[in-house]
Enzyme design. Sequence first.
Site, PDB file in Angstrom:
ATOM      1  N   ASP A  17      27.084  68.210  31.314  1.00 31.90           N
ATOM      2  CA  ASP A  17      27.642  67.221  30.395  1.00 31.90           C
ATOM      3  C   ASP A  17      29.091  67.001  30.810  1.00 31.90           C
ATOM      4  O   ASP A  17      29.534  67.529  31.823  1.00 31.90           O
ATOM      5  CB  ASP A  17      27.562  67.715  28.929  1.00 31.90           C
ATOM      6  CG  ASP A  17      27.603  66.551  27.934  1.00 31.90           C
ATOM      7  OD1 ASP A  17      28.468  65.658  28.091  1.00 31.90           O
ATOM      8  OD2 ASP A  17      26.769  66.522  27.009  1.00 31.90           O
ATOM      9  N   SER A  47      41.551  55.940  22.514  1.00 33.67           N
ATOM     10  CA  SER A  47      40.197  56.178  22.989  1.00 33.67           C
ATOM     11  C   SER A  47      40.180  56.323  24.511  1.00 33.67           C
ATOM     12  O   SER A  47      39.585  57.261  25.058  1.00 33.67           O
ATOM     13  CB  SER A  47      39.311  55.009  22.545  1.00 33.67           C
ATOM     14  OG  SER A  47      38.185  54.888  23.361  1.00 33.67           O
ATOM     15  N   SER A  48      40.872  55.392  25.193  1.00 34.71           N
ATOM     16  CA  SER A  48      40.853  55.423  26.662  1.00 34.71           C
ATOM     17  C   SER A  48      41.578  56.645  27.213  1.00 34.71           C
ATOM     18  O   SER A  48      41.163  57.228  28.210  1.00 34.71           O
ATOM     19  CB  SER A  48      41.505  54.162  27.226  1.00 34.71           C
ATOM     20  OG  SER A  48      40.675  53.059  27.003  1.00 34.71           O
ATOM     21  N   THR A  92      42.592  46.664  50.020  1.00 36.19           N
ATOM     22  CA  THR A  92      41.492  45.885  49.455  1.00 36.19           C
ATOM     23  C   THR A  92      40.677  45.260  50.588  1.00 36.19           C
ATOM     24  O   THR A  92      39.441  45.257  50.559  1.00 36.19           O
ATOM     25  CB  THR A  92      42.040  44.791  48.524  1.00 36.19           C
ATOM     26  OG1 THR A  92      43.003  45.390  47.654  1.00 36.19           O
ATOM     27  CG2 THR A  92      40.943  44.184  47.700  1.00 36.19           C
ATOM     28  N   TRP A  95      46.705  36.984  25.109  1.00 33.99           N
ATOM     29  CA  TRP A  95      46.340  38.412  25.190  1.00 33.99           C
ATOM     30  C   TRP A  95      47.538  39.267  25.555  1.00 33.99           C
ATOM     31  O   TRP A  95      47.516  40.464  25.356  1.00 33.99           O
ATOM     32  CB  TRP A  95      45.159  38.631  26.131  1.00 33.99           C
ATOM     33  CG  TRP A  95      45.485  38.777  27.586  1.00 33.99           C
ATOM     34  CD1 TRP A  95      45.578  37.763  28.485  1.00 33.99           C
ATOM     35  CD2 TRP A  95      45.739  39.984  28.310  1.00 33.99           C
ATOM     36  NE1 TRP A  95      45.884  38.258  29.727  1.00 33.99           N
ATOM     37  CE2 TRP A  95      45.992  39.619  29.661  1.00 33.99           C
ATOM     38  CE3 TRP A  95      45.787  41.342  27.977  1.00 33.99           C
ATOM     39  CZ2 TRP A  95      46.280  40.551  30.651  1.00 33.99           C
ATOM     40  CZ3 TRP A  95      46.089  42.262  28.972  1.00 33.99           C
ATOM     41  CH2 TRP A  95      46.325  41.868  30.286  1.00 33.99           C
ATOM     42  N   HIS A 155      55.124  40.827  39.693  1.00 32.23           N
ATOM     43  CA  HIS A 155      54.618  39.562  40.239  1.00 32.23           C
ATOM     44  C   HIS A 155      54.007  38.697  39.133  1.00 32.23           C
ATOM     45  O   HIS A 155      53.704  37.542  39.356  1.00 32.23           O
ATOM     46  CB  HIS A 155      53.680  39.757  41.431  1.00 32.23           C
ATOM     47  CG  HIS A 155      52.342  40.337  41.124  1.00 32.23           C
ATOM     48  ND1 HIS A 155      51.668  41.155  41.990  1.00 32.23           N
ATOM     49  CD2 HIS A 155      51.522  40.201  40.058  1.00 32.23           C
ATOM     50  CE1 HIS A 155      50.504  41.492  41.468  1.00 32.23           C
ATOM     51  NE2 HIS A 155      50.389  40.934  40.297  1.00 32.23           N
ATOM     52  N   HIS A 156      53.844  39.286  37.942  1.00 35.32           N
ATOM     53  CA  HIS A 156      53.455  38.473  36.783  1.00 35.32           C
ATOM     54  C   HIS A 156      54.667  37.781  36.164  1.00 35.32           C
ATOM     55  O   HIS A 156      54.533  37.029  35.211  1.00 35.32           O
ATOM     56  CB  HIS A 156      52.783  39.344  35.720  1.00 35.32           C
ATOM     57  CG  HIS A 156      51.487  39.935  36.171  1.00 35.32           C
ATOM     58  ND1 HIS A 156      50.278  39.336  35.937  1.00 35.32           N
ATOM     59  CD2 HIS A 156      51.223  41.058  36.876  1.00 35.32           C
ATOM     60  CE1 HIS A 156      49.313  40.072  36.467  1.00 35.32           C
ATOM     61  NE2 HIS A 156      49.853  41.114  37.032  1.00 35.32           N
ATOM     62  N   SER A 168      30.031  50.448  46.201  1.00 36.31           N
ATOM     63  CA  SER A 168      29.912  51.430  47.288  1.00 36.31           C
ATOM     64  C   SER A 168      28.693  52.339  47.113  1.00 36.31           C
ATOM     65  O   SER A 168      28.268  52.984  48.061  1.00 36.31           O
ATOM     66  CB  SER A 168      31.177  52.296  47.370  1.00 36.31           C
ATOM     67  OG  SER A 168      32.308  51.487  47.535  1.00 36.31           O
ATOM     68  N   LYS A 200      38.334  47.731  52.191  1.00 36.85           N
ATOM     69  CA  LYS A 200      37.083  47.897  51.451  1.00 36.85           C
ATOM     70  C   LYS A 200      36.096  46.781  51.794  1.00 36.85           C
ATOM     71  O   LYS A 200      34.920  47.038  52.076  1.00 36.85           O
ATOM     72  CB  LYS A 200      37.359  47.882  49.948  1.00 36.85           C
ATOM     73  CG  LYS A 200      37.845  49.210  49.426  1.00 36.85           C
ATOM     74  CD  LYS A 200      37.976  49.113  47.920  1.00 36.85           C
ATOM     75  CE  LYS A 200      38.525  50.385  47.339  1.00 36.85           C
ATOM     76  NZ  LYS A 200      37.615  51.538  47.526  1.00 36.85           N
ATOM     77  N   HIS A 257      39.391  35.850  22.922  1.00 36.83           N
ATOM     78  CA  HIS A 257      38.517  35.908  24.108  1.00 36.83           C
ATOM     79  C   HIS A 257      39.111  36.863  25.148  1.00 36.83           C
ATOM     80  O   HIS A 257      38.428  37.762  25.634  1.00 36.83           O
ATOM     81  CB  HIS A 257      38.332  34.508  24.709  1.00 36.83           C
ATOM     82  CG  HIS A 257      37.753  34.513  26.092  1.00 36.83           C
ATOM     83  ND1 HIS A 257      36.415  34.739  26.322  1.00 36.83           N
ATOM     84  CD2 HIS A 257      38.317  34.344  27.316  1.00 36.83           C
ATOM     85  CE1 HIS A 257      36.186  34.695  27.627  1.00 36.83           C
ATOM     86  NE2 HIS A 257      37.327  34.471  28.260  1.00 36.83           N
ATOM     87  N   ARG A 304      47.727  26.358  31.672  1.00 40.15           N
ATOM     88  CA  ARG A 304      46.727  27.115  30.918  1.00 40.15           C
ATOM     89  C   ARG A 304      47.085  27.100  29.431  1.00 40.15           C
ATOM     90  O   ARG A 304      48.200  26.748  29.051  1.00 40.15           O
ATOM     91  CB  ARG A 304      46.639  28.537  31.445  1.00 40.15           C
ATOM     92  CG  ARG A 304      47.879  29.371  31.202  1.00 40.15           C
ATOM     93  CD  ARG A 304      47.845  30.663  31.962  1.00 40.15           C
ATOM     94  NE  ARG A 304      46.936  31.629  31.369  1.00 40.15           N
ATOM     95  CZ  ARG A 304      46.949  32.935  31.640  1.00 40.15           C
ATOM     96  NH1 ARG A 304      47.834  33.420  32.491  1.00 40.15           N
ATOM     97  NH2 ARG A 304      46.099  33.748  31.073  1.00 40.15           N
ATOM     98  N   TYR A 320      43.402  46.842  38.097  1.00 43.79           N
ATOM     99  CA  TYR A 320      42.664  47.758  38.963  1.00 43.79           C
ATOM    100  C   TYR A 320      41.833  48.740  38.160  1.00 43.79           C
ATOM    101  O   TYR A 320      40.797  49.205  38.632  1.00 43.79           O
ATOM    102  CB  TYR A 320      43.626  48.434  39.944  1.00 43.79           C
ATOM    103  CG  TYR A 320      44.100  47.412  40.937  1.00 43.79           C
ATOM    104  CD1 TYR A 320      43.280  47.047  41.989  1.00 43.79           C
ATOM    105  CD2 TYR A 320      45.292  46.722  40.753  1.00 43.79           C
ATOM    106  CE1 TYR A 320      43.663  46.048  42.860  1.00 43.79           C
ATOM    107  CE2 TYR A 320      45.675  45.723  41.623  1.00 43.79           C
ATOM    108  CZ  TYR A 320      44.851  45.392  42.676  1.00 43.79           C
ATOM    109  OH  TYR A 320      45.221  44.388  43.521  1.00 43.79           O
ATOM    110  N   GLU A 359      46.202  47.776  35.009  1.00 42.81           N
ATOM    111  CA  GLU A 359      45.047  47.409  34.199  1.00 42.81           C
ATOM    112  C   GLU A 359      44.015  46.609  35.012  1.00 42.81           C
ATOM    113  O   GLU A 359      42.808  46.827  34.890  1.00 42.81           O
ATOM    114  CB  GLU A 359      45.550  46.571  33.009  1.00 42.81           C
ATOM    115  CG  GLU A 359      44.487  45.842  32.234  1.00 42.81           C
ATOM    116  CD  GLU A 359      43.681  46.757  31.376  1.00 42.81           C
ATOM    117  OE1 GLU A 359      43.954  47.973  31.380  1.00 42.81           O
ATOM    118  OE2 GLU A 359      42.767  46.271  30.713  1.00 42.81           O
ATOM    119  N   HIS A 393      49.386  45.307  35.160  1.00 44.52           N
ATOM    120  CA  HIS A 393      48.807  45.173  36.494  1.00 44.52           C
ATOM    121  C   HIS A 393      47.918  46.332  36.901  1.00 44.52           C
ATOM    122  O   HIS A 393      46.805  46.092  37.375  1.00 44.52           O
ATOM    123  CB  HIS A 393      49.803  44.837  37.592  1.00 44.52           C
ATOM    124  CG  HIS A 393      49.024  44.257  38.736  1.00 44.52           C
ATOM    125  ND1 HIS A 393      48.658  42.948  38.789  1.00 44.52           N
ATOM    126  CD2 HIS A 393      48.408  44.839  39.788  1.00 44.52           C
ATOM    127  CE1 HIS A 393      47.882  42.741  39.841  1.00 44.52           C
ATOM    128  NE2 HIS A 393      47.721  43.867  40.462  1.00 44.52           N
TER     129      HIS A 393
END
Lengths: 549, 326
Positions: A105, A173-174, A332, A141, A306-307, A272, A335, A76, A454, A261, A259, A257
């Site tokens: 293009d 790919s990314s 943040t 994950w 921080h993880h 926006s 925004k 998941h 968890r 964002y 990731e 991290h």
Amino acid sequence: MAARSEAAYPVGWKNGRVASWLVTVDHKRIGILYIATSLVWFVAGGILALLMRTQLATPNEAFLTKNSYNEVMTMHGTTMIFLVVIPILAGFANFLVPLMIGARDMAFPRLNALSYWLFLLGGIILWLSWFAKGGAAHAGWWSYPTLSENFPFTSPGHGQDYWILSLHVLTLSSLLGAINFIVTIHNMRAPGMTWMRMPLFVWAIETYAILLLVALPALSAAITLLLLDRTVGTHFFIPSDGGSIVLYQHLFWFFGHPEVYIMVLPVFGMISEILPVFARKPIFGYKAVAFSTIGIAFFSMLVWAHHMFTTGLPVGLDSFFMISSMVIAVPTGIKIFNWIATTWRGNLIFDTPMLFALAFIALFTMGGLSGIFLAAFPVDWQVNDSYYIVAHFHYVLFGGSAFGFFGGLYYWWPKMFGRMLDERLGKWHFWLLFVGFNLTFLPQHMLGLLGMVRRIYTYHHGGIWEAYNLISSIGSGVMGVAILVFLINVWRTNVFRKGVRAGNDPWLADTLEWYTTSPPPPHNFDTVPYVTSARPLRDLRRRLAEQPQ
Amino acid sequence: MRRKLPSLVLAVLVALATAGVATAANGGFTPVEPASPNAHHIQHAYYLVLGFTAAIFVLVETLLVVFVVKYRSRGRARAVEGAQVLGHTRLELIWTAIPVVILAIIAGFVFYELPNIDSAPAAADPIHITVEGHQYYWQFDYPNHARSIGTLHVPAGAVVDLKVVSPDVIHSWWIPALGGKLQAIPGRINHTWFKADTGSYDGQCAELCGVFHASMRATVRAESQQAYQHYLTSWRGTIGKQIWNGVCATCHGNLGQGGYGIAIANNSLLTQKSGLEGILRNGFTGPGGAMPPVGETWTQEEIDALAAYVKKHIYKSAPVGATSGG
């Protein structure tokens, strides 16, 4: 218009209904392929979530086995992150960036097609792992060693290897996609479109692409070392042979991290774009919004540990990462305040895209604020790895990213397909999803504070634990219904062709993609107007209104 | 009707707030009731963060709702534009500066509380206990080489220094009432501490560690000095039973009737100490299944105690007809 351009191509097998999609190098078709494929995996990953919520609805439930729960949970998370949120945003970016900057293009159309096909391949590899010896990957994950190593009681079999291979392919790919976006944005903007006249979504994609380039290599490195450990007998992450597990955690979160964002900045960009159009106003503080995007991207590379507050890092490191994580809250917040100010004194029109955008602000605020608790590391020691975290990141990634991309789908659907999604079904979709989402994830904050960790397949507590879990599971069912309503809406609009035909610019929007037809012809634009502001279409409307006919 | 609505909304809000306060103690609105100084101080930091974030939350959501209601279209045409305001530099500065100040206050308070959370009281002479996370049980080693499984005995009010380690995969030590989590990482030694009030406190492993992650529970029993001393001298009498309940029964069932692991109640290996020891220390992998080396760090005493316990209480004690499963 569109028909004439297509007829100009020589007729051959490539023009077949299916074949033309298989061989396409058109950024719009590739974008739609990305989005459609991501939505298929969104449904698949959602079904996995429903399986987990069914298992957790009551204590000591035996709906899923322990083994399969761990597989379902891992798949998941991996699916939603790598096969849904990142690629659907890549899909939007593919479809929109050339149109928004007035280009024909992407810079490298064939590379672009390769990116999509690699994404599809990576996804298929991941989902084939259900059939691997030993089942799908089941180490979560982030796949921390030594649980993800190839030992009899950790992750034997090939599920984990499929997971690694899949992530390698998806990373490739990314990376290719990111290079393509950067080159396109830097070189192919319409005449007059300076950086300060660029749509904010394009700003977001520029930073998204840069972050991908910086962060993904760390993931590739980590999983390559893991693969070597698993297959050729190295021991980078096996402490009994001199390896270091904490090294993996650093490498993974150096990717992990930014990731977050990567998954949310493009959605910020969509919000926006949507808010001003439905508030009939310009965005409040264009420069503040654009530069805060860059600020967030920069600081997102300095907060990874921080993880890892519960790994026993030295207090000095904990302190650094607390402060850097708090710093990121400032841009943040900028925004959020600018978005709210954008609604001030507007003519607010509550079409479905606007509902999703407003809900995004409300829910992302919640996810952002619960993040402050996690940045304050002693508090994090209490709530980390509990359901509080699960609630927090779903407010960010579902309340944030998913609500945002649904808003984006309703907003740009007419441009993609020439037909509007149904507003009444859209509103049902929105309200069911909003209620279901909060029912599902709000109680999980409380569960975490009560001590529910968890990734457990069951629990034995009754009482309030059971009540919150049951509410959460019911909420997930409501979300499932909401997604069904969305799929019916899509079916009705595109397959039954009941959707109202959209003109070039059904929303009276601001940006260049609305200058061309819906859907646009293969070459996008016959002519592109000279861009004199960040809202070229409004300028055009005003000029037309001023000219006496 | 119009006039009734606000008072109705107000009544509902008051009711909700009251319910919220009433359940706040145990409803999951704050971390569980602390029973150790470090947990108390974490709670202080939690309340501070909660105060600021709740205020910001209310501010942001209220502004959003008020603007949504106040500036709604009310049938105005789409072509009607709102105020064409491009921005406001002073406002931007204000909503940049205020969060900076708030975050600085939070960070400052964290540093102020940190010494009370991170380090045990300096004057205390702590009791050193090793917490070893295993797939799938917690093992506790006391200063006099006593040992327990699953339940940690400590004297109430004493400062306890925990050395948290793991020989297999990452686990995470967490007793919510006694402070934050700390990962037990193979190859690393981590330290945490608590000073528990009298009582019994439950927790469980907080880092996914494999198939029985959910079963890896722990209880800390903070008891009188006498009871604690009594355990340190009498542990040998119960360690066999503790190991059976805390380690073996997780997979093989309470009576050895089988579950995730095979039925072993009628297996004659239970009566052969040397064979049993081999499997416990080295694990076992075969076509019929596999078993981790759960006892790789156990002493001879413990193996003997377990062997005696299973021979007496488990062997041939499961209901007749119990099937052997895989």
